[in-house]
Design a protein around this motif. Structure first.
Motif, PDB file in Angstrom:
ATOM      1  N   ASP A   1       6.107  -2.900   1.864  1.00 37.11           N
ATOM      2  CA  ASP A   1       5.816  -3.127   3.275  1.00 37.11           C
ATOM      3  C   ASP A   1       7.118  -3.385   4.021  1.00 37.11           C
ATOM      4  O   ASP A   1       8.196  -3.480   3.436  1.00 37.11           O
ATOM      5  CB  ASP A   1       4.823  -4.278   3.439  1.00 37.11           C
ATOM      6  CG  ASP A   1       5.292  -5.547   2.744  1.00 37.11           C
ATOM      7  OD1 ASP A   1       6.520  -5.690   2.543  1.00 37.11           O
ATOM      8  OD2 ASP A   1       4.453  -6.388   2.387  1.00 37.11           O
ATOM      9  N   VAL A   2       7.006  -3.508   5.330  1.00 34.54           N
ATOM     10  CA  VAL A   2       8.207  -3.641   6.154  1.00 34.54           C
ATOM     11  C   VAL A   2       8.964  -4.920   5.822  1.00 34.54           C
ATOM     12  O   VAL A   2      10.202  -4.933   5.765  1.00 34.54           O
ATOM     13  CB  VAL A   2       7.828  -3.603   7.649  1.00 34.54           C
ATOM     14  CG1 VAL A   2       9.068  -3.800   8.520  1.00 34.54           C
ATOM     15  CG2 VAL A   2       7.146  -2.289   7.994  1.00 34.54           C
TER      16      VAL A   2
ATOM     17  N   LEU B   1       9.880   5.337   3.517  1.00 40.26           N
ATOM     18  CA  LEU B   1      10.642   4.908   4.691  1.00 40.26           C
ATOM     19  C   LEU B   1      10.143   5.575   5.967  1.00 40.26           C
ATOM     20  O   LEU B   1      10.094   4.945   7.036  1.00 40.26           O
ATOM     21  CB  LEU B   1      12.128   5.216   4.486  1.00 40.26           C
ATOM     22  CG  LEU B   1      12.820   4.476   3.337  1.00 40.26           C
ATOM     23  CD1 LEU B   1      14.280   4.910   3.234  1.00 40.26           C
ATOM     24  CD2 LEU B   1      12.726   2.975   3.525  1.00 40.26           C
ATOM     25  N   ALA B   2       9.756   6.843   5.878  1.00 34.53           N
ATOM     26  CA  ALA B   2       9.303   7.570   7.069  1.00 34.53           C
ATOM     27  C   ALA B   2       7.988   7.014   7.605  1.00 34.53           C
ATOM     28  O   ALA B   2       7.692   7.198   8.801  1.00 34.53           O
ATOM     29  CB  ALA B   2       9.142   9.052   6.748  1.00 34.53           C
ATOM     30  N   THR B   3       7.206   6.361   6.769  1.00 33.33           N
ATOM     31  CA  THR B   3       5.944   5.791   7.242  1.00 33.33           C
ATOM     32  C   THR B   3       6.048   4.301   7.557  1.00 33.33           C
ATOM     33  O   THR B   3       5.309   3.801   8.413  1.00 33.33           O
ATOM     34  CB  THR B   3       4.839   6.000   6.191  1.00 33.33           C
ATOM     35  OG1 THR B   3       5.289   5.511   4.912  1.00 33.33           O
ATOM     36  CG2 THR B   3       4.492   7.474   6.055  1.00 33.33           C
ATOM     37  N   GLU B   4       6.953   3.593   6.913  1.00 34.33           N
ATOM     38  CA  GLU B   4       7.056   2.148   7.144  1.00 34.33           C
ATOM     39  C   GLU B   4       7.957   1.810   8.328  1.00 34.33           C
ATOM     40  O   GLU B   4       7.690   0.836   9.045  1.00 34.33           O
ATOM     41  CB  GLU B   4       7.591   1.449   5.888  1.00 34.33           C
ATOM     42  CG  GLU B   4       6.642   1.476   4.706  1.00 34.33           C
ATOM     43  CD  GLU B   4       5.418   0.592   4.916  1.00 34.33           C
ATOM     44  OE1 GLU B   4       5.395  -0.180   5.894  1.00 34.33           O
ATOM     45  OE2 GLU B   4       4.481   0.697   4.108  1.00 34.33           O
TER      46      GLU B   4
ATOM     47  N   LEU C   1       3.396  -6.202   9.180  1.00 25.56           N
ATOM     48  CA  LEU C   1       4.620  -6.228   8.386  1.00 25.56           C
ATOM     49  C   LEU C   1       4.354  -6.590   6.931  1.00 25.56           C
ATOM     50  O   LEU C   1       5.210  -6.378   6.078  1.00 25.56           O
ATOM     51  CB  LEU C   1       5.621  -7.222   8.982  1.00 25.56           C
ATOM     52  CG  LEU C   1       6.070  -6.960  10.420  1.00 25.56           C
ATOM     53  CD1 LEU C   1       6.996  -8.074  10.881  1.00 25.56           C
ATOM     54  CD2 LEU C   1       6.755  -5.610  10.534  1.00 25.56           C
ATOM     55  N   HIS C   2       3.177  -7.177   6.675  1.00 33.65           N
ATOM     56  CA  HIS C   2       2.844  -7.634   5.329  1.00 33.65           C
ATOM     57  C   HIS C   2       1.570  -6.906   4.883  1.00 33.65           C
ATOM     58  O   HIS C   2       0.477  -7.178   5.380  1.00 33.65           O
ATOM     59  CB  HIS C   2       2.618  -9.147   5.307  1.00 33.65           C
ATOM     60  CG  HIS C   2       3.773  -9.924   5.857  1.00 33.65           C
ATOM     61  ND1 HIS C   2       4.853 -10.307   5.099  1.00 33.65           N
ATOM     62  CD2 HIS C   2       4.009 -10.386   7.129  1.00 33.65           C
ATOM     63  CE1 HIS C   2       5.700 -10.983   5.852  1.00 33.65           C
ATOM     64  NE2 HIS C   2       5.225 -11.037   7.086  1.00 33.65           N
TER      65      HIS C   2
ATOM     66  N   LEU D   1      -0.855   5.145   6.814  1.00 31.93           N
ATOM     67  CA  LEU D   1       0.469   5.328   6.229  1.00 31.93           C
ATOM     68  C   LEU D   1       0.431   6.281   5.040  1.00 31.93           C
ATOM     69  O   LEU D   1       1.273   7.173   4.901  1.00 31.93           O
ATOM     70  CB  LEU D   1       1.043   3.974   5.812  1.00 31.93           C
ATOM     71  CG  LEU D   1       1.300   2.972   6.951  1.00 31.93           C
ATOM     72  CD1 LEU D   1       1.999   1.741   6.409  1.00 31.93           C
ATOM     73  CD2 LEU D   1       2.121   3.603   8.056  1.00 31.93           C
ATOM     74  N   THR D   2      -0.559   6.100   4.185  1.00 31.71           N
ATOM     75  CA  THR D   2      -0.687   6.992   3.029  1.00 31.71           C
ATOM     76  C   THR D   2      -1.065   8.398   3.459  1.00 31.71           C
ATOM     77  O   THR D   2      -0.538   9.389   2.932  1.00 31.71           O
ATOM     78  CB  THR D   2      -1.733   6.437   2.053  1.00 31.71           C
ATOM     79  OG1 THR D   2      -1.328   5.137   1.628  1.00 31.71           O
ATOM     80  CG2 THR D   2      -1.878   7.332   0.849  1.00 31.71           C
TER      81      THR D   2
END
Length: 246
Positions: free
Chosen positions: A89-90, A149-152, A169-170, A218-219
């Motif tokens: 996660d971020v 990285l491109a999705t987070e 973020l979590h 995101l997935t």
């Protein structure tokens, strides 16, 4: 005795070229060598990883087996803590990016019972036998890292500008699917045009349906990104595969 022997030797050496010039009658042609009886079985066995033929795939699967057994039999609280600490996660990417990017790719969602692990074994084996272990590892890691990285990163930006809550973020995010999709995309570059079109078309329909539902944004966005990344590696891998075949 010595004179007669030397003369015989000279006569044989003189007659040898004449004998070679005499046409010989062709004998019966030798039958073509027949393939070994287990050649078909060997071709099928090449679909499976072996420590000598596919060291990267074999080693990676051993790691997945170990982490899956840990997730299955370890204390649930310990497993939950380990998954949280390896989540990409971020928040974790901002603190320990190398650790979580590595650890998240060493755990398969669903464990060994997941069909994704079986597909991963077949895809990585086929790719490694054609282009080698190092290139296979690069494709897998590249797909996992870049798609993550491109999705987070957009999530972090959205939280900063106020479009998403801070709780975004979590989140729990781990698995092998991004690396698998990149490996599939790279492997299609070694297929014939017809097979490549069928495989990419089927995957495109599946990924498009996931984007329509968008149950896990995101997935669902990361999978097509990883697939396109693997497809973009096709020219390099085709040259490597041709050189390895020669």
């Amino acid at each position: 005795m010595h004179q007669r022997t030397d003369r015989a030797v000279r006569e044989e050496s003189f007659a040898a070229p004449l004998l070679d010039a005499v046409p010989r009658q062709p004998g019966p042609a030798a039958p073509p060598p027949s393939p070994p009886p287990d050649s078909g079985a060997r071709r099928w066995l090449r679909l499976l990883p072996t420590p000598t033929g596919t060291p990267f795939t074999s080693g990676y699967l051993l790691v997945l087996i170990g982490t899956s057994l840990f997730m299955e039999f370890a204390d649930p609280a310990t497993v939950a803590a380990a998954l949280r600490e390896s989540s990409t996660d971020v928040a974790h990417l901002g603190e320990t990016p190398l650790l979580v990017l590595t650890a998240s790719a060493l755990r398969a969602v669903g464990g060994l019972g997941s069909p994704v692990v079986f597909v991963l074994a077949l895809v990585l084996t086929a790719l490694e036998r054609r282009v080698g272990g190092r290139r296979t590892a690069v494709v897998f890691v590249l797909g996992h890292v870049v798609a993550t990285l491109a999705t987070e990163i957009p999530v972090g930006i959205s939280v900063v500008v106020g479009h998403l809550p801070e709780s975004s973020l979590h989140r729990l995010d781990y698995g092998i699917s991004f690396g698998l999709m990149a490996s599939v995309g790279a492997l299609t570059g070694l297929f014939t045009p017809l097979v490549r079109t069928l495989v990419l078309g089927g995957l495109g329909v599946m990924l498009a349906s996931d984007l329509v539902e968008l149950s896990n944004p995101l997935t669902d966005w990361g999978h097509p990104l990883a697939l396109l990344l693997g497809v973009s590696c096709r020219p390099l891998l085709r040259r490597a595969g041709a050189a390895r075949t020669r």
